[in-house]
Each structure stands twice: as C-alpha cells, then as structure tokens.
Write an enzyme that holds these catalytic residues in place. Structure first.
Site, PDB file in Angstrom:
ATOM      1  N   HIS A   1      -4.781   7.450   2.637  1.00  0.00           N
ATOM      2  CA  HIS A   1      -3.917   8.639   2.758  1.00  0.00           C
ATOM      3  C   HIS A   1      -3.209   8.998   1.460  1.00  0.00           C
ATOM      4  CE1 HIS A   1      -3.774   8.019   7.428  1.00  0.00           C
ATOM      5  NE2 HIS A   1      -4.901   8.538   7.005  1.00  0.00           N
TER       6      HIS A   1
ATOM      7  N   CYS B   1      -0.806  19.765  -8.581  1.00  0.00           N
ATOM      8  CA  CYS B   1      -0.565  21.191  -8.298  1.00  0.00           C
ATOM      9  C   CYS B   1      -1.306  21.581  -7.018  1.00  0.00           C
ATOM     10  CB  CYS B   1      -1.039  22.036  -9.477  1.00  0.00           C
ATOM     11  SG  CYS B   1      -0.981  23.801  -9.095  1.00  0.00           S
TER      12      CYS B   1
ATOM     13  N   CYS C   1       3.668  24.088 -11.772  1.00  0.00           N
ATOM     14  CA  CYS C   1       2.559  23.635 -12.605  1.00  0.00           C
ATOM     15  C   CYS C   1       2.612  24.356 -13.954  1.00  0.00           C
ATOM     16  CB  CYS C   1       1.256  23.942 -11.881  1.00  0.00           C
ATOM     17  SG  CYS C   1      -0.222  23.568 -12.844  1.00  0.00           S
TER      18      CYS C   1
ATOM     19  N   THR D   1       0.056  -0.916  12.461  1.00  0.00           N
ATOM     20  CA  THR D   1      -0.349   0.494  12.623  1.00  0.00           C
ATOM     21  C   THR D   1      -0.373   0.874  14.096  1.00  0.00           C
ATOM     22  OG1 THR D   1      -2.072   2.132  12.195  1.00  0.00           O
ATOM     23  CG2 THR D   1      -2.818  -0.146  12.421  1.00  0.00           C
TER      24      THR D   1
HETATM   25  P1  OAD Z   1       3.270   4.529  12.557  1.00  0.00           P
HETATM   26  O1  OAD Z   1       4.683   4.857  12.171  1.00  0.00           O
HETATM   27  O2  OAD Z   1       2.543   5.445  13.470  1.00  0.00           O
HETATM   28  O3  OAD Z   1       3.214   3.087  13.270  1.00  0.00           O
HETATM   29  C1  OAD Z   1       3.825   1.985  12.714  1.00  0.00           C
HETATM   30  C2  OAD Z   1       3.455   0.763  13.532  1.00  0.00           C
HETATM   31  O4  OAD Z   1       4.056  -0.350  12.908  1.00  0.00           O
HETATM   32  C3  OAD Z   1       3.956   0.788  14.980  1.00  0.00           C
HETATM   33  O5  OAD Z   1       2.892   0.376  15.822  1.00  0.00           O
HETATM   34  C4  OAD Z   1       5.079  -0.249  14.985  1.00  0.00           C
HETATM   35  O6  OAD Z   1       5.191  -0.926  16.232  1.00  0.00           O
HETATM   36  C5  OAD Z   1       4.597  -1.203  13.914  1.00  0.00           C
HETATM   37  N1  OAD Z   1       5.645  -2.001  13.265  1.00  0.00           N
HETATM   38  C6  OAD Z   1       6.970  -1.740  13.116  1.00  0.00           C
HETATM   39  N2  OAD Z   1       7.579  -2.729  12.466  1.00  0.00           N
HETATM   40  C7  OAD Z   1       6.641  -3.651  12.174  1.00  0.00           C
HETATM   41  C8  OAD Z   1       6.643  -4.929  11.506  1.00  0.00           C
HETATM   42  N3  OAD Z   1       7.752  -5.464  10.997  1.00  0.00           N
HETATM   43  N4  OAD Z   1       5.471  -5.594  11.405  1.00  0.00           N
HETATM   44  C9  OAD Z   1       4.319  -5.078  11.923  1.00  0.00           C
HETATM   45  N5  OAD Z   1       4.263  -3.891  12.556  1.00  0.00           N
HETATM   46  C10 OAD Z   1       5.403  -3.192  12.690  1.00  0.00           C
HETATM   47  O7  OAD Z   1       2.487   4.298  11.196  1.00  0.00           O
HETATM   48  P2  OAD Z   1       0.947   4.330  10.889  1.00  0.00           P
HETATM   49  O8  OAD Z   1       0.144   3.696  11.968  1.00  0.00           O
HETATM   50  O9  OAD Z   1       0.788   3.838   9.495  1.00  0.00           O
HETATM   51  O10 OAD Z   1      -0.678   9.614   7.912  1.00  0.00           O
HETATM   52  O11 OAD Z   1       0.655   5.869  10.899  1.00  0.00           O
HETATM   53  C11 OAD Z   1      -0.618   6.294  10.552  1.00  0.00           C
HETATM   54  C12 OAD Z   1      -0.532   7.570   9.800  1.00  0.00           C
HETATM   55  O12 OAD Z   1       0.232   8.495  10.555  1.00  0.00           O
HETATM   56  C13 OAD Z   1       0.224   7.496   8.487  1.00  0.00           C
HETATM   57  O13 OAD Z   1      -0.554   7.022   7.435  1.00  0.00           O
HETATM   58  C14 OAD Z   1       0.539   8.936   8.275  1.00  0.00           C
HETATM   59  C15 OAD Z   1       0.927   9.361   9.660  1.00  0.00           C
HETATM   60  O14 OAD Z   1       0.538  10.601  10.028  1.00  0.00           O
HETATM   61  C16 OAD Z   1      -0.619  10.709   7.148  1.00  0.00           C
HETATM   62  O15 OAD Z   1       0.405  11.053   6.587  1.00  0.00           O
HETATM   63  C17 OAD Z   1      -1.924  11.419   7.058  1.00  0.00           C
END
Ligand code: OAD
Length: 255
Positions: free
Chosen positions: A118, A126, A154, A195
């Site tokens: 990502h 820009c 830019c 995640t």
């Molecule tokens: P999320 O914010 O959706 O999820 C975070 C996850 O981390 C959740 O399942 C929490 O339970 C878990 N979590 C919290 N604390 C934790 C810890 N100490 N150890 C392990 N896990 C923990 O984040 P992502 O799954 O990264 O994309 O989100 C995916 C994408 O959604 C991001 O990259 C972003 C967003 O849209 C874009 O910007 C394109």
C-alpha cells in the site's frame, strides 16, 4: 496456542512469509487504520480521506491527516514484533516480509526488501504528473491531533503533492502485488500478523498460501474464526512473535 508441531513447522520451513497489517505497528503507538480516526479526525470515515476523489475535493484536509500520521511514524520506534520478524530472517533459509503498512518500522528493525503493498507515507508525489518529492515535516503536523495543512505544489506542473500511499480504488505499486503473491504461493509457513483481513486484494494472500498447502498462522489480540487447517495465536504481536521465536528456536526475547 503455540503447539510443538507449529514450532517444528517453523523450524523446518524453507520459505516463510510474514504478512503484516496495522496491528503490527500498534504497539509502536501508531493507531491502527480503523482506530486512527480519533480526536480531530473522529468524525471522518477512512473512505472520506483515503481516496483520490477525497484529496481532490479537499486537499488540505486529506494532506493534514496523512502528515499527522507521518509525524506519529517519525516519532515511533519498531516494537518487539518488528524486531522478532527481523530476527526470524536469521533462522530460516528465506523470509519475505509483505506489509500493508505505510510506515518504515520493518526496515528500521532490520528487515530487508520489504514489499509495501500500500505504498509509503515517506514517498509523496505530484497527483498530476507523478514527480516524486522528499519533504521535511512542517511544524503544523503536530501529533496532538493535527488539522488542515495545505499540500505543497509541484514545481514542474503546479499540481498538488499527494501522499505516496495506495488509496481505495487505486492500483498497488507495480511489482509489489506480483512479488507478494509469488511469495505467498511458494512459502511453506505464512504468518499473518495484525490485520483485519478485510481489504482486498491484500487479504487474498493468506488464502492463496493456505490453498497451496502452507501452514497459515494468524496473530491478533482479537479472535476471529479460522478454518481447522489454520492456527490462531491470540495476543499482541510483540508477545506472540517473541514466544513463537522462543518456542521454535530457543531465542531470548528481543526488545
Ligand atoms: P486494520 O486497522 O483494519 O486492522 C488492524 C488489526 O490489528 C485488527 O484486526 C486488530 O485487532 C489488530 N491489532 C490491534 N492491535 C494489535 C496488536 N498489538 N498486535 C496484533 N494485532 C493487533 O488494519 P489493516 O488490516 O492493516 O489500506 O488494514 C488494511 C488496510 O486497510 C490498510 O493497509 C489500509 C486500510 O484501508 C489502504 O490504505 C489502502
């Protein structure tokens, strides 16, 4: 629970993929994506800030939010999970780190050739001509909550400079997806750490790995359902990864 058989599978693995989401950086003080909209930002939906339409409609609102996040990242340090992942690379023949995170905490912990699906907060460009920039943070991007910040223009075409992250509806950086997918399809152990697994296509990687017979392990403090072929390590990433390393290789905790 880390079973003896899981520790053994990790010990015998030829190629391990570590796939991280925002939860891997949570213990470094970076709010997860879906917790991030606190304080001044709490009335916004992520979809309102993380699209190119949102940026074009209100550049200073969107740029202010990302600069506030960049400030938090620059102040943060890698946590025990990032360090354990870098350490794991010393124990297995091949390790590929694939992250959805836009911070650089894996690299700062010592991981190499990290695949950023990502993009990165640190590579603005820009929005019109794509010219890349290296920008120092301005004093406006305060960690207390931030606010609107007018994005720079830019120097080549006068377009607005935008964050170097992938927004909803955009393509992932060229090469990142194919490298991540190839690793998921060839690994024998796939660790999915912190995640929510709801953003596709990234969330497809553990499914691909599982479909091709890899051992898939989820690390998350919040339990969710997994199939009987998958493992779930319920707890914060730093503790669970350090425990896993200890069980598999007898390492002492890294901090
Ligand atoms: P999320 O914010 O959706 O999820 C975070 C996850 O981390 C959740 O399942 C929490 O339970 C878990 N979590 C919290 N604390 C934790 C810890 N100490 N150890 C392990 N896990 C923990 O984040 P992502 O799954 O990264 O994309 O989100 C995916 C994408 O959604 C991001 O990259 C972003 C967003 O849209 C874009 O910007 C394109």
């Amino acid at each position: 629970m880390i079973t003896r058989s899981l520790a053994e599978q990790l010990r015998n693995a030829q190629h391990v993929v570590v796939f991280t989401g925002a939860g891997a950086s949570a213990e470094s003080g970076i709010p997860t994506f879906r917790d991030a909209l606190t304080g001044l930002w709490e009335r916004f939906d992520p979809a309102q800030l993380a699209t190119s339409d949102a940026f074009r409609a209100d550049p200073s609102l969107c740029w202010g939010w990302y600069e506030w996040r960049r400030h938090k990242v620059l102040q943060a340090h890698p946590n025990g999970a990032h360090l354990a992942i870098a350490e794991l690379a010393r124990h297995v023949p091949k390790l590929t780190v694939v992250t959805q995170n836009v911070d650089d905490l894996h690299e700062r912990a010592g991981s190499q050739d990290v695949i950023h699906l990502h993009g990165s907060l640190h590579s603005p460009r820009c929005i019109d001509c794509g010219l890349h920039y290296m920008l120092p943070l301005t004093s406006e991007a305060q960690p207390e909550g931030g606010g609107r910040i007018e994005p720079p223009r830019c120097t080549a075409c006068d377009g607005h400079v935008r964050p170097g992250v992938v927004w909803f509806g955009e393509m992932m950086p060229e090469g990142a997806w194919s490298l991540g997918l190839a690793a998921a399809e060839r690994c024998d152990v796939f660790l999915s750490i912190g995640t929510s697994g709801i953003v596709y296509p990234a969330a497809e990687l553990p499914l691909r790995a599982l479909g091709l017979g890899a051992t898939v392990v989820h690390v998350n403090p919040v339990r969710f359902d997994v199939s009987s072929q998958e493992h779930f390590l319920e707890g914060p990433a730093s503790m669970m990864m350090q425990n896993l390393l200890h069980e598999a290789f007898g390492d002492h905790p890294v901090s």
